[in-house]
Structures are given as structure tokens and as C-alpha cells.
Design a protein around this motif. Structure first.
Motif, PDB file in Angstrom:
ATOM      1  N   THR A   1       0.850  -1.188   0.000  1.00  0.00           N
ATOM      2  CA  THR A   1       0.000   0.000   0.000  1.00  0.00           C
ATOM      3  C   THR A   1       0.884   1.235   0.000  1.00  0.00           C
ATOM      4  N   ASN A   2       0.323   2.359  -0.413  1.00  0.00           N
ATOM      5  CA  ASN A   2       1.107   3.596  -0.384  1.00  0.00           C
ATOM      6  C   ASN A   2       1.198   4.127   1.035  1.00  0.00           C
ATOM      7  N   LYS A   3       1.933   5.227   1.208  1.00  0.00           N
ATOM      8  CA  LYS A   3       2.203   5.732   2.554  1.00  0.00           C
ATOM      9  C   LYS A   3       0.941   6.239   3.236  1.00  0.00           C
ATOM     10  N   TYR A   4      -0.039   6.764   2.451  1.00  0.00           N
ATOM     11  CA  TYR A   4      -1.239   7.312   3.059  1.00  0.00           C
ATOM     12  C   TYR A   4      -2.138   6.210   3.624  1.00  0.00           C
ATOM     13  N   SER A   5      -2.391   5.198   2.837  1.00  0.00           N
ATOM     14  CA  SER A   5      -3.248   4.119   3.328  1.00  0.00           C
ATOM     15  C   SER A   5      -2.610   3.390   4.504  1.00  0.00           C
ATOM     16  N   SER A   6      -1.301   3.244   4.448  1.00  0.00           N
ATOM     17  CA  SER A   6      -0.606   2.586   5.564  1.00  0.00           C
ATOM     18  C   SER A   6      -0.719   3.421   6.842  1.00  0.00           C
ATOM     19  N   LYS A   7      -0.578   4.747   6.679  1.00  0.00           N
ATOM     20  CA  LYS A   7      -0.653   5.617   7.848  1.00  0.00           C
ATOM     21  C   LYS A   7      -2.057   5.631   8.420  1.00  0.00           C
ATOM     22  N   VAL A   8      -3.051   5.677   7.550  1.00  0.00           N
ATOM     23  CA  VAL A   8      -4.438   5.680   8.017  1.00  0.00           C
ATOM     24  C   VAL A   8      -4.750   4.400   8.772  1.00  0.00           C
ATOM     25  N   ARG A   9      -4.308   3.266   8.249  1.00  0.00           N
ATOM     26  CA  ARG A   9      -4.553   1.997   8.939  1.00  0.00           C
ATOM     27  C   ARG A   9      -3.863   1.971  10.291  1.00  0.00           C
ATOM     28  N   ALA A  10      -2.632   2.465  10.354  1.00  0.00           N
ATOM     29  CA  ALA A  10      -1.902   2.464  11.626  1.00  0.00           C
ATOM     30  C   ALA A  10      -2.581   3.390  12.646  1.00  0.00           C
ATOM     31  N   LEU A  11      -3.029   4.546  12.206  1.00  0.00           N
ATOM     32  CA  LEU A  11      -3.709   5.479  13.113  1.00  0.00           C
ATOM     33  C   LEU A  11      -5.030   4.897  13.608  1.00  0.00           C
ATOM     34  N   ALA A  12      -5.755   4.240  12.713  1.00  0.00           N
ATOM     35  CA  ALA A  12      -7.028   3.633  13.109  1.00  0.00           C
ATOM     36  C   ALA A  12      -6.800   2.539  14.155  1.00  0.00           C
ATOM     37  N   LYS A  13      -5.730   1.774  13.990  1.00  0.00           N
ATOM     38  CA  LYS A  13      -5.430   0.723  14.971  1.00  0.00           C
ATOM     39  C   LYS A  13      -5.060   1.320  16.322  1.00  0.00           C
ATOM     40  N   LEU A  14      -4.295   2.432  16.298  1.00  0.00           N
ATOM     41  CA  LEU A  14      -3.946   3.087  17.562  1.00  0.00           C
ATOM     42  C   LEU A  14      -5.203   3.601  18.277  1.00  0.00           C
ATOM     43  N   ALA A  15      -6.110   4.168  17.509  1.00  0.00           N
ATOM     44  CA  ALA A  15      -7.365   4.659  18.089  1.00  0.00           C
ATOM     45  C   ALA A  15      -8.171   3.506  18.677  1.00  0.00           C
TER      46      ALA A  15
ATOM     47  N   MET B   1     -19.424   4.663  18.025  1.00  0.00           N
ATOM     48  CA  MET B   1     -19.501   4.911  16.592  1.00  0.00           C
ATOM     49  C   MET B   1     -18.108   5.100  15.991  1.00  0.00           C
ATOM     50  N   ILE B   2     -17.255   5.849  16.686  1.00  0.00           N
ATOM     51  CA  ILE B   2     -15.882   6.064  16.215  1.00  0.00           C
ATOM     52  C   ILE B   2     -15.136   4.739  16.132  1.00  0.00           C
ATOM     53  N   GLU B   3     -15.377   3.891  17.116  1.00  0.00           N
ATOM     54  CA  GLU B   3     -14.742   2.558  17.104  1.00  0.00           C
ATOM     55  C   GLU B   3     -15.142   1.775  15.859  1.00  0.00           C
ATOM     56  N   GLY B   4     -16.413   1.839  15.515  1.00  0.00           N
ATOM     57  CA  GLY B   4     -16.865   1.141  14.309  1.00  0.00           C
ATOM     58  C   GLY B   4     -16.261   1.718  13.048  1.00  0.00           C
ATOM     59  N   TYR B   5     -16.144   3.034  12.967  1.00  0.00           N
ATOM     60  CA  TYR B   5     -15.539   3.673  11.799  1.00  0.00           C
ATOM     61  C   TYR B   5     -14.057   3.302  11.661  1.00  0.00           C
ATOM     62  N   CYS B   6     -13.342   3.257  12.783  1.00  0.00           N
ATOM     63  CA  CYS B   6     -11.925   2.900  12.737  1.00  0.00           C
ATOM     64  C   CYS B   6     -11.740   1.462  12.250  1.00  0.00           C
ATOM     65  N   LYS B   7     -12.645   0.587  12.627  1.00  0.00           N
ATOM     66  CA  LYS B   7     -12.568  -0.797  12.150  1.00  0.00           C
ATOM     67  C   LYS B   7     -12.762  -0.859  10.642  1.00  0.00           C
ATOM     68  N   VAL B   8     -13.660  -0.021  10.129  1.00  0.00           N
ATOM     69  CA  VAL B   8     -13.876   0.031   8.672  1.00  0.00           C
ATOM     70  C   VAL B   8     -12.624   0.518   7.971  1.00  0.00           C
TER      71      VAL B   8
ATOM     72  N   ARG C   1     -10.687  -1.452   5.079  1.00  0.00           N
ATOM     73  CA  ARG C   1     -10.834  -0.957   3.705  1.00  0.00           C
ATOM     74  C   ARG C   1      -9.868   0.171   3.363  1.00  0.00           C
ATOM     75  N   ALA C   2      -8.732   0.182   4.002  1.00  0.00           N
ATOM     76  CA  ALA C   2      -7.743   1.210   3.693  1.00  0.00           C
ATOM     77  C   ALA C   2      -7.255   1.115   2.247  1.00  0.00           C
ATOM     78  N   MET C   3      -7.379  -0.055   1.633  1.00  0.00           N
ATOM     79  CA  MET C   3      -6.958  -0.241   0.242  1.00  0.00           C
ATOM     80  C   MET C   3      -7.746   0.650  -0.708  1.00  0.00           C
ATOM     81  N   LEU C   4      -8.976   1.018  -0.338  1.00  0.00           N
ATOM     82  CA  LEU C   4      -9.793   1.851  -1.216  1.00  0.00           C
ATOM     83  C   LEU C   4      -9.199   3.243  -1.394  1.00  0.00           C
TER      84      LEU C   4
END
Length: 278
Positions: free
Chosen positions: A12-26, A79-86, A90-93
Motif C-alpha cells: 500500500t502507499n504511505k497514506y493508506s498505511s498511515k491511516v490503517r496504523a492510526l485507526a489501529k492506535l485509536a 460509533m468512532i470505534e466502528g468507523y476505525c474498524k472500517v 478498507r484502507a486499500m480503497l
């Protein structure tokens, strides 16, 4: 072709990777926050019940505001927890639409951007907003923050993170729920009496001042009496009409003075006539 190959290889590119990592931290932080707010909520509900037992309905009604706020935060965290799981799934999108937010993620990303400005306990949301700004532009972020039409923010999370004061009806509803759960009879009349003294006077006319209980015939109307005196003419014995009693009295005094002078003059004239005759 290169992007498709990277996706097939799991890259994945740097943006999707960063978003996934931030979502996991949250996601790792949210359970801790939920536990803290749940503990605080339980204590606040207990405080409200104790205030009701002691008869402090007005204070209990104020404390209910804290209960409702913490409950709203708990709902928003869910709700935020559910969004972070999404986002994690789906960070590949993000790679398919680097210049425009994917429609499948618009509500997720927009809602998290909106929540970022109201959830200081989750710094990861601020970083996710920064990534979204770089990807989709400042206008996209501004629309979510300002809740512009078509921004994609979930209306439910808008209400849960709203800073507006709760209405009296909603607070009374929660107060009644807490009272029912603790076997307390809620005296709504007393609550209204303590929190709304004006309504108390409206509902209990016996507490009004005595003047409010006087009938039309009993009402003291000094101003009206004065107006009536001024407008009603004062009629003297001579038949002349006066608009003021003081003026009538002055005219009567002058008339008496003139009459006295005339009497004195007549007396002098009669004396002169007698002297001439002699």
C-alpha cells in the motif's frame, strides 16, 4: 498497472498505511476511554439518585446534564470505534481514489474529521484529518468540520457530539429514568417549583400579592381617580363650570373680595349722601 500490482502483492502507499496504523492506535485507546467514561457515568447517576433521595430536585436536574453528556460521549466512542474498524479493513480503497474520497468511505472519513475537533482524547483522529486534508483538499475537511450540506457526516454522531445544552424535557426524562431505577418517587411539581419560580406563582395564585386578588371594584386606582377629577368639571353655585377645584376656590375667594370692596364703597357713598343732606 503498478498500483494494481502493489495491491495484489499486499503493498500500500504511505497514506493508506498511515491511516490503517492510526485507526489501529485509536482502536487500542478507545476501550480505555470507554471504561473511564462509564465509571464516571455510574458515579454521576449515583449522585443524581442521592440528590433525589435528599429532596434536592433542582440540583439533581442540573447534575443530569453531566450524565447525558457522558452518555453521549460513550455513544460517540462506540460509533468512532466502528468507523476505525472500517478504515482498517478498507484502507486499500484510498489508493483507488487518491484525489477524491471513495464513496464507500465518505461517511467514515467525514465523521472522523468532524469528531476530531470534539474528541481531544483521541489525537489519532487529528492525524487522520491531516491525512484526509492532504489527500482530498482543505475544502473537503472544512465541509465536514462546518457540517455543510452533503458533507457526509453521520447525523447521529452530530447529535452525540453536540455542545448544545439539553432541553428541560430531555433532562426530566433522564431524571425520571434514574428515579425509577432507584425506586424513588419523582415529584415533578417540586422540581418545577425549585427550578422555575415564575411557574410556581402561576400555578399557585395564593402566593401572589393581595393586590392581584382584588376584584375590579376593589382595585385601588389613584391615577385613574386623578384623571377623573381633572376631566370631571367642578360646578359652582353661580353655575360656572371649572376644570379644577383649586381654580374654582380661587375664583370664589376673588369674588368674595370684590363683594367686600363693593360693600365698603356703598357704605362710603351712603355716608357722603347723609353728609350732603345735612
Amino acid at each position: 498497472m503498478g498500483k494494481k500490482l502493489d495491491m495484489l502483492l499486499g503493498k500500500t502507499n504511505k497514506y493508506s498505511s498511515k491511516v490503517r496504523a492510526l485507526a489501529k492506535l485509536a482502536l487500542s485507546r478507545i476501550p480505555v476511554l470507554k471504561k473511564q467514561h462509564q465509571s464516571r457515568l455510574s458515579q454521576e447517576r449515583s449522585d443524581v439518585a442521592e440528590l433525589l433521595r435528599l429532596g434536592y430536585h433542582d440540583r439533581a436536574l442540573l447534575r443530569v446534564e453531566l450524565v447525558m453528556r457522558d452518555q453521549s460521549i460513550l455513544d460517540a466512542l462506540a460509533m468512532i470505534e466502528g468507523y476505525c474498524k472500517v478504515l482498517v479493513e478498507r484502507a486499500m480503497l484510498i489508493e483507488k481514489h487518491e484525489k477524491e474520497c471513495p464513496q464507500e468511505l465518505k461517511e467514515v472519513v467525514s465523521s472522523l474529521i468532524f469528531a476530531a475537533s470534539r474528541c481531544g482524547e483521541l489525537p489519532e483522529l487529528h492525524e487522520i484529518r491531516g491525512v484526509a486534508t492532504k489527500l482530498y483538499g482543505k475544502e473537503f475537511t472544512a465541509q465536514a468540520v462546518k457540517l455543510c450540506s452533503g458533507c457526509g457526516v453521520n447525523p447521529m454522531i452530530m447529535r452525540r457530539l453536540s455542545m448544545r445544552a439539553r432541553s428541560l424535557e430531555s433532562r426530566m426524562e433522564v431524571l425520571g429514568e434514574i428515579a425509577s431505577q432507584n425506586g424513588i418517587t419523582l415529584q415533578s411539581a417540586n422540581t418545577n417549583k425549585e427550578t422555575h419560580p415564575v411557574a410556581e406563582h402561576e400555578e399557585q395564585p395564593e402566593l401572589k400579592s393581595d393586590i392581584n386578588h382584588l376584584g375590579d371594584d376593589d382595585m385601588p386606582l389613584p391615577a385613574q381617580s386623578s384623571r377623573d377629577t381633572e376631566s370631571s368639571p367642578e360646578v359652582t353655585d353661580s353655575g360656572m363650570a371649572y376644570q379644577d377645584a383649586v381654580v374654582a376656590a380661587q375664583d370664589a375667594f376673588l369674588s368674595a373680595a370684590v363683594a367686600a370692596a363693593a360693600a365698603r364703597a356703598a357704605l362710603e357713598l351712603s355716608r357722603m349722601d347723609i353728609a350732603l343732606t345735612l
